[in-house]
Scaffold this active site. Structure first.
Site, short mmCIF file in Angstrom:
data_model
loop_
_atom_site.label_atom_id
_atom_site.label_comp_id
_atom_site.label_asym_id
_atom_site.label_seq_id
_atom_site.Cartn_x
_atom_site.Cartn_y
_atom_site.Cartn_z
N HIS A 122 -13.21 3.01 8.44
CA HIS A 122 -12.44 1.83 7.98
C HIS A 122 -12.96 1.32 6.62
O HIS A 122 -13.42 0.19 6.50
CB HIS A 122 -12.50 0.70 9.04
CG HIS A 122 -11.34 -0.26 8.91
ND1 HIS A 122 -10.80 -0.94 9.97
CD2 HIS A 122 -10.63 -0.66 7.83
CE1 HIS A 122 -9.81 -1.71 9.56
NE2 HIS A 122 -9.69 -1.55 8.26
N ASP B 146 -8.78 6.54 9.04
CA ASP B 146 -9.73 5.53 8.55
C ASP B 146 -9.83 4.39 9.56
O ASP B 146 -10.72 3.56 9.45
CB ASP B 146 -9.23 4.98 7.20
CG ASP B 146 -10.21 4.01 6.56
OD1 ASP B 146 -11.41 4.36 6.48
OD2 ASP B 146 -9.80 2.90 6.17
N THR C 123 -4.26 5.08 7.56
CA THR C 123 -5.17 4.04 7.07
C THR C 123 -4.62 2.67 7.45
O THR C 123 -5.05 1.65 6.90
CB THR C 123 -5.33 4.09 5.54
OG1 THR C 123 -4.03 3.95 4.96
CG2 THR C 123 -5.98 5.38 5.07
N GLU D 246 -12.20 0.34 17.51
CA GLU D 246 -13.25 0.03 16.53
C GLU D 246 -14.11 -1.11 17.06
O GLU D 246 -13.55 -2.03 17.67
CB GLU D 246 -12.62 -0.39 15.20
CG GLU D 246 -11.96 0.74 14.46
CD GLU D 246 -11.38 0.30 13.12
OE1 GLU D 246 -11.91 -0.64 12.51
OE2 GLU D 246 -10.40 0.91 12.69
N ARG E 297 -3.53 0.92 11.02
CA ARG E 297 -4.31 0.37 12.12
C ARG E 297 -4.44 1.46 13.18
O ARG E 297 -3.56 2.32 13.29
CB ARG E 297 -3.61 -0.85 12.74
CG ARG E 297 -3.80 -2.13 11.94
CD ARG E 297 -5.23 -2.64 12.00
NE ARG E 297 -5.46 -3.82 11.17
CZ ARG E 297 -5.93 -3.81 9.92
NH1 ARG E 297 -6.22 -2.67 9.33
NH2 ARG E 297 -6.13 -4.93 9.26
N ILE F 180 0.84 -1.21 0.00
CA ILE F 180 0.00 0.00 0.00
C ILE F 180 0.87 1.25 0.00
O ILE F 180 0.58 2.22 -0.70
CB ILE F 180 -0.97 -0.02 1.21
CG1 ILE F 180 -1.87 -1.26 1.14
CG2 ILE F 180 -1.81 1.26 1.23
CD1 ILE F 180 -2.76 -1.46 2.36
P1 NAD Z 1 2.96 -4.87 3.56
O1 NAD Z 1 3.32 -6.02 4.43
O2 NAD Z 1 3.06 -5.01 2.09
O3 NAD Z 1 3.80 -3.57 3.98
C1 NAD Z 1 4.05 -3.20 5.30
C2 NAD Z 1 5.45 -2.63 5.34
O4 NAD Z 1 5.64 -2.02 6.62
C3 NAD Z 1 6.54 -3.68 5.18
O5 NAD Z 1 7.40 -3.31 4.09
C4 NAD Z 1 7.28 -3.67 6.52
O6 NAD Z 1 8.66 -3.92 6.38
C5 NAD Z 1 6.99 -2.27 7.01
N1 NAD Z 1 7.07 -2.09 8.47
C6 NAD Z 1 6.56 -2.87 9.44
N2 NAD Z 1 6.79 -2.32 10.64
C7 NAD Z 1 7.45 -1.15 10.42
C8 NAD Z 1 7.96 -0.14 11.27
N3 NAD Z 1 7.83 -0.19 12.59
N4 NAD Z 1 8.61 0.90 10.70
C9 NAD Z 1 8.77 0.97 9.35
N5 NAD Z 1 8.29 0.04 8.49
C10 NAD Z 1 7.64 -1.00 9.03
O7 NAD Z 1 1.46 -4.48 3.97
P2 NAD Z 1 0.42 -3.64 3.12
O8 NAD Z 1 -0.34 -4.53 2.20
O9 NAD Z 1 1.10 -2.44 2.56
O10 NAD Z 1 -0.60 -3.22 4.27
C11 NAD Z 1 -0.17 -2.39 5.35
C12 NAD Z 1 -1.24 -2.33 6.42
O11 NAD Z 1 -2.34 -1.59 5.93
C13 NAD Z 1 -1.88 -3.68 6.78
O12 NAD Z 1 -1.09 -4.42 7.66
C14 NAD Z 1 -3.19 -3.25 7.40
O13 NAD Z 1 -3.00 -3.04 8.77
C15 NAD Z 1 -3.47 -1.92 6.70
N6 NAD Z 1 -4.65 -2.01 5.82
C16 NAD Z 1 -5.69 -1.16 6.05
C17 NAD Z 1 -6.81 -1.21 5.21
C18 NAD Z 1 -7.97 -0.27 5.45
O14 NAD Z 1 -9.09 -0.60 5.08
N7 NAD Z 1 -7.74 0.90 6.02
C19 NAD Z 1 -6.87 -2.12 4.15
C20 NAD Z 1 -5.79 -2.95 3.93
C21 NAD Z 1 -4.68 -2.89 4.78
#
Ligand code: NAD
Length: 323
Positions: free
Chosen positions: A292, A269, A243, A274, A245, A157
């Site tokens: 969300h 979001d 967006t 929640e 958590r 994302i």
């Molecule tokens: P992803 O695993 O592809 O990317 C997460 C990245 O964060 C990874 O590259 C990881 O190395 C990095 N990371 C982890 N902890 C870190 C920290 N403390 N400091 C710096 N970098 C850190 O995940 P994604 O698909 O990009 O999704 C990210 C998050 O988005 C999900 O885990 C979920 O919580 C959230 N999400 C929210 C919605 C929504 O409806 N708002 C929808 C989908 C996902």
């Protein structure tokens, strides 16, 4: 086999599963009634999005459960380790919603830059009686072009958000504990161009970014990635979008930063409590708020459904082969 999608599923996926011979139910059962329902209806496959929690109590109380699926990325509403210890696989759809979440981030960024959230709240009641006053109040907008976006968590994302931001003429810097991308591929009308992005230290990101967007998963230690110390370093007047958590940002520290005027605005979001976020957050006028809905688009839910169907059908084949 019986599939129950407690938080709903795309109609196309329901149809595909039905055509594959599954019986699919989609009514939303309250959390405290869920185990009764799953046992009574002899559900084999439970599908959820983010609302339904599948913790140890549900898993232990439903011995007939054979597969748990999450339509989305994060698995923090499912006790994955416990499910696995009981031989129940857990599947999810990590890539399906990245574009939709990134687009919501951009919507919030445009909103914050032009105070759309504030104007939308006041126009219905004051748009006739105080048009000129409202115009004066909201005429000090900003453009995104030329501004720096700081992305925290440069995974799926985070990189899609960078893509949209670069397309708008923003500069992108990021922090990540694993990703090390130096450029992002942009595809525009069939043409492809690689645009540089820069990995920086957290301090540099906080000090330089005009807008910050959070894309980290729920942290194992439960600590916010943006807490009191980090928010104290944020560039004065910056905006923040979360967006990821609810727990990714310290909600008390965010409110304090908004009230003091240190940051200009923020968008949420996701919320710590929640589906009952704290009222002082909901009523803070400098916050642009959504319930969300990052992944809640027809396209993302279509992809989520397709991905779940494929995995469920593959899982059934493997069970039949091994069983
Ligand atoms: P992803 O695993 O592809 O990317 C997460 C990245 O964060 C990874 O590259 C990881 O190395 C990095 N990371 C982890 N902890 C870190 C920290 N403390 N400091 C710096 N970098 C850190 O995940 P994604 O698909 O990009 O999704 C990210 C998050 O988005 C999900 O885990 C979920 O919580 C959230 N999400 C929210 C919605 C929504 O409806 N708002 C929808 C989908 C996902």
């Amino acid at each position: 086999m019986r599939v129950h999608a407690n938080d709903g599923i795309a109609a196309s996926a329901k149809q595909a599963l039905t055509e594959e011979g599954f019986t699919v139910t989609t009514e939303s059962i309250a959390q405290d009634q869920l185990t009764n329902y799953l046992n009574k209806e002899k559900v084999d496959v439970l599908l959820v999005r983010s609302a339904t929690k599948v913790r140890k109590d549900v898993i232990d109380a439903c011995p007939g459960l054979k597969l748990i699926g999450r339509g989305g990325v994060g698995l923090d509403n499912i006790d994955v380790a416990h499910a696995k210890s009981k031989g129940i696989p857990v599947i999810n759809t990590p890539a399906s919603s990245s574009i939709s979440v990134a687009e919501l981030v951009m919507a919030h960024l445009f909103t914050l830059m032009r105070s759309l959230h504030k104007a939308n709240r006041r126009m219905p009641n004051e748009g006739r009686s105080a048009f000129k006053e409202l115009k004066k109040e909201y005429e000090k907008g900003f453009e995104l072009r030329g501004k720096t976006l700081g992305v925290i968590g440069f995974g799926r994302i985070g990189q899609w958000t960078a893509r949209y931001a670069l397309g708008c003429g923003m500069r992108v810097i990021y922090v990540d504990n694993h990703a090390t991308a130096e450029a992002i591929e942009l595809e525009i009308s069939g043409a492809s161009v690689r645009v540089p992005v820069k990995m920086v230290e957290m301090k540099e990101l906080l000090e330089q970014a005009d807008a910050i967007s959070l894309h980290v998963p729920a942290q194992k230690d439960g600590k916010p990635v943006l807490g009191v110390d980090e928010l104290a370093l944020v560039k004065p007047g910056a905006v923040i979008v979360n967006t990821a958590r609810g727990g990714s940002i310290d909600e008390d520290a965010l409110l304090a930063a908004l009230r003091s005027g240190r940051i200009r605005g923020a968008a949420l979001d996701v919320f710590i409590n929640e589906p009952e976020p704290r009222v002082d957050l909901l009523q803070q006028p400098d916050l642009s708020l959504t319930p969300h809905i990052g992944a809640a688009t027809a396209e993302a839910q279509g992809r989520v459904g397709d991905e779940l169907v494929e995995q469920i059908v593959n899982w059934r084949s493997s069970v039949q082969v091994n069983g």
